[in-house]
Scaffold this active site. Structure first.
Site, PDB file in Angstrom:
ATOM      1  N   SER A  25       7.919  -3.128   2.646  1.00 33.30           N
ATOM      2  CA  SER A  25       7.699  -4.093   3.722  1.00 33.30           C
ATOM      3  C   SER A  25       8.960  -4.949   3.906  1.00 33.30           C
ATOM      4  O   SER A  25      10.025  -4.425   4.205  1.00 33.30           O
ATOM      5  CB  SER A  25       6.464  -4.949   3.417  1.00 33.30           C
ATOM      6  OG  SER A  25       6.117  -5.760   4.516  1.00 33.30           O
ATOM      7  N   ASP A  28       0.605   2.283  10.758  1.00 35.01           N
ATOM      8  CA  ASP A  28       1.056   0.947  10.387  1.00 35.01           C
ATOM      9  C   ASP A  28       0.950  -0.012  11.574  1.00 35.01           C
ATOM     10  O   ASP A  28       1.650   0.156  12.575  1.00 35.01           O
ATOM     11  CB  ASP A  28       2.507   1.010   9.906  1.00 35.01           C
ATOM     12  CG  ASP A  28       2.961  -0.266   9.216  1.00 35.01           C
ATOM     13  OD1 ASP A  28       2.383  -1.333   9.493  1.00 35.01           O
ATOM     14  OD2 ASP A  28       3.891  -0.190   8.391  1.00 35.01           O
ATOM     15  N   HIS A  80       0.213  -0.076   6.598  1.00 31.27           N
ATOM     16  CA  HIS A  80       1.320  -0.854   6.035  1.00 31.27           C
ATOM     17  C   HIS A  80       1.112  -0.957   4.521  1.00 31.27           C
ATOM     18  O   HIS A  80       0.567  -1.916   4.001  1.00 31.27           O
ATOM     19  CB  HIS A  80       1.358  -2.241   6.666  1.00 31.27           C
ATOM     20  CG  HIS A  80       2.627  -2.981   6.392  1.00 31.27           C
ATOM     21  ND1 HIS A  80       3.846  -2.569   6.869  1.00 31.27           N
ATOM     22  CD2 HIS A  80       2.876  -4.107   5.677  1.00 31.27           C
ATOM     23  CE1 HIS A  80       4.785  -3.409   6.481  1.00 31.27           C
ATOM     24  NE2 HIS A  80       4.226  -4.350   5.747  1.00 31.27           N
TER      25      HIS A  80
END
Length: 699
Positions: free
Chosen positions: A541, A626, A658
């Protein structure tokens, strides 16, 4: 485990020998040159491992936990926990305490359950589940008598968030749904018996989270003003009374509790409903637990504070709750203990009634302890014990008998192996800012410096630490076991170190934040920890973004990089952020800068526009669903790198979002990382092989 140091002949990594043999058709001379080159590299570069430092199989490191997240039933007679079913998918199981009658009560066979809890009636179990990582969670209930499973929030494309239960109304739950407006969450009251869903409290458009009083009435709210960036504590005296703002902090005086979706500065109401316990950094650099008058907002008491640390967030990443880690009695609403974290987590005990319990538990179970569940009589606790070099262990504590019974470890197989120690270090940034960081060294390695992996955290408004569920990090142990030093730097803007440190990261995304990571690497080189020619950067991330940014901003530092669900174009991700992030978009702009309208800033901090500076091999992984990081800029980044002949491994998991939930996909990913880092840094590895059930698609 007893440590035995031995001398052994250093030898090249088997994968290196294979690569030489594959290229043998080029001729004996080339073959010998390459073999000798690799042999010399192995002799002088690769650390020596003692026999006790076994290679830990990825299946043990990254498979679904054998058992985890135990919770007591309200009457204290039964224990629920998560464990894989016959297909290896985590589901909810229940057993009677003192009996071996473990029974699975859910039937998920694709994506495992990660967040669940008992309903207060003791008859229903509640859990959340999305669809292939799209984050549109629904709340399901299981009737333990009939085994019937019901979707309590059966609305297509609607997300459930902020699930609340109460002893006062055992057959009801309150849950936030963005049903009326996709941008905000109203509160609905759901009957567990009939399934009726009724609007309880309407969101005016700025509320991030809701708080109930002891009567299970929504009376408190944490709001975020999208125009000014101010955080607001809002209350009402009853369902029929109007809301009023009693505390307001300007943007720079507020911590992330009041600036994030699901975030709450409110801990609880007092038992009489006349006062509130909140976390505030007003008149203080760090977030303190204070009590305020529920009518006026006037500060009445400071219950707990730390000069170097905020109150720790008890963020459940799976349920989008971001609340202060404060231990309170759910029946009496008595505040009992508050957690702080500068270098390492610690409790400050408020209630003398539990002091003896914690002293007994600390003797029996060294490490950081958390009470994660208790029965309604408060006579039994489930306690989680965490440490950086051990799996999480769970105990059943009897408060009357003062005894702790071991239940299970979440990963008992890892106990067969010795794990590396993690220690805190404070690194001074180029401008003098102190960066609390964590260093993990491989076990029994005889030679320094080491190949090193810089492992920046995500967020970027988050932090690395040595506390709670994040103390034992399988990724860190995986890297250390392969022979790499691991450095985790809490760069400016990381949370938990007070508002000055948090605000030092404003408009520094990819700039000063990245400089802090660079300073961490240079510190490791100066200290003789890191071999300057064998340093990788890897993250998830926001850490994936830092990986791409590091490869473009300081390409001379890194031999390779692994980006997992990181952003390549900051502007695009801001434009395509999930609809329910709308109330806090102002916070992103205030902290990042207005990349939507400042194209020069966006091009400066977005790795996509400096792809021509990348020199090193890159591994990129994304989830096909995502909702937070748009895959299209990543595809453009990969194409730009390949056009410049930069080696890129690009893998997409179409049934993930995600971050990856399915064990098969995680196993595939870490197998690829294992090989990638071994080829790049020369560490040891367990060769990658196809994983049955993984949906990985090489692009």
């Amino acid at each position: 485990m007893r440590v035995t140091r031995i001398f052994q002949v250093r030898r090249p990594h088997p994968s290196s020998i294979i690569r030489v043999q594959e290229k043998s058709e080029r001729g004996v001379t080339d073959h010998m040159k390459k073999y000798v080159s690799l042999l010399l590299f192995a002799l002088f570069a690769i650390p020596v491992y003692a026999q006790d430092s076994q290679l830990i199989p990825r299946e043990i490191l990254f498979s679904s936990p054998a058992k985890e997240s135990p919770q007591l039933s309200p009457d204290g007679a039964r224990l629920a926990f998560l464990a894989p079913n016959g297909k290896g998918v985590p589901n909810i199981w229940i057993k009677t305490l003192g009996k071996d009658d473990d029974t699975a009560v859910t039937e998920e066979n694709h994506r495992g359950i990660q967040f669940y809890r008992w309903a207060e009636d003791g008859r229903h179990m509640l859990y959340e589940q999305d669809s292939d990582g799209d984050e549109n969670d629904h709340v399901y209930s299981v009737d333990l008598n009939t085994k019937h499973i019901r979707d309590l929030t059966p609305f297509l494309g609607v997300k459930a968030m902020g699930l609340l239960t109460s002893l006062h109304s055992p057959i009801e739950i309150l849950v936030g749904l963005n049903l009326r407006d996709p941008h905000v969450f109203d509160v609905y009251r759901v009957n567990l018996v009939s399934g009726a869903v009724v609007l309880d409290t309407r969101n005016p458009g700025d509320v991030l989270s809701w708080t109930v009083d002891p009567e299970f009435v929504i009376r408190g709210a944490t709001a975020f003003d999208p125009k000014t960036g101010a955080t607001i504590v809002r209350v009402r005296d009853s369902m029929k009374q109007p809301w009023r703002d009693i505390v307001t902090w300007p943007f720079e005086d507020s911590l992330m509790f009041g600036q994030v979706n699901g975030g709450s500065v409110i801990v609880d109401f007092s038992a009489d409903g006349q006062s509130l316990y909140i976390v505030s950094a007003s008149h203080s650099d760090t977030g303190r637990l204070v009590r305020v008058d529920a009518r006026t907002g006037k500060k009445l008491d400071v219950l707990a504070a730390d000069a170097q640390s905020d109150v720790v967030p008890d963020m459940d990443l799976l349920s989008d709750n971001y609340r202060p880690l404060v231990l309170s009695n759910p029946a009496t609403h008595q505040i009992q203990a508050v957690a702080f974290d500068y270098l390492q987590w610690e409790w400050k005990i408020i209630d003398p009634a539990i002091r003896e319990d914690f002293e007994i538990l600390q003797k029996e179970c060294p490490g950081f302890l958390r009470v994660i569940s208790r029965d309604n009589s408060d006579s039994k606790w489930i306690v989680a014990q965490t440490a950086a070099d051990a799996p999480e262990r769970f105990y059943l504590y009897d408060r009357k008998e003062k005894t702790a019974q071991f239940l299970f470890a979440d990963n008992p197989e890892i106990l067969k192996y010795q794990l590396a120690k993690t220690k805190p270090v404070v690194i001074t940034a180029r401008d003098g800012l102190n960066l609390v960081s964590y260093l993990t060294l491989p076990l029994h390695a005889e030679s320094k410096p080491f190949p090193m992996v810089l492992f920046p955290h995500g967020g970027p408004w988050w932090r690395d630490d040595l506390g709670s569920n994040w103390s034992y990090d399988p990724v860190v142990q995986f890297l250390a076991n392969r022979g790499y030093a691991v450095l985790q730097v809490n760069f400016r803007g990381s949370t938990g170190f007070g508002k000055k440190f948090l605000n030092a990261g404003n408009h520094q995304y990819g700039l000063g934040m990245q400089d802090d990571l660079t300073d961490g690497v240079k510190w490791a080189i100066r200290e003789g920890v890191a071999d300057p020619k064998r340093i990788a950067i890897m993250g998830f991330s926001g850490g994936g973004y830092a990986t791409l940014r590091g490869l473009t901003k300081t390409p001379e530092l890194y031999a390779c990089g692994a980006d997992i669900v990181g952003e390549a174009d900051v502007k695009v991700d801001l434009l395509t952020m999930p609809s329910w992030w709308a109330p806090v978009k102002t916070r992103w702009i205030r902290r990042l800068g207005d990349v939507e309208h400042d194209d020069a800033l966006n091009r400066e901090i977005s790795p996509l526009y400096e792809a021509d500076r990348v020199r090193a091999p890159v591994l990129v992984a994304n989830g096909g669903n995502d909702p937070r990081v748009n895959v299209e800029p990543t595809e453009k980044m990969v194409a730009a790198l390949r056009e410049r002949k930069v080696p890129v491994t690009f893998v997409v998991y179409p049934d993930e979002g995600h971050g990856f939930s399915r064990a098969e996909n995680n196993m595939d990913l870490y197998g690829r990382i294992d090989d990638f880092l071994a080829n790049c840094l020369g560490g040891r590895s367990e060769p990658w092989k196809p994983v049955a059930g993984s949906t990985a698609e090489l692009k």
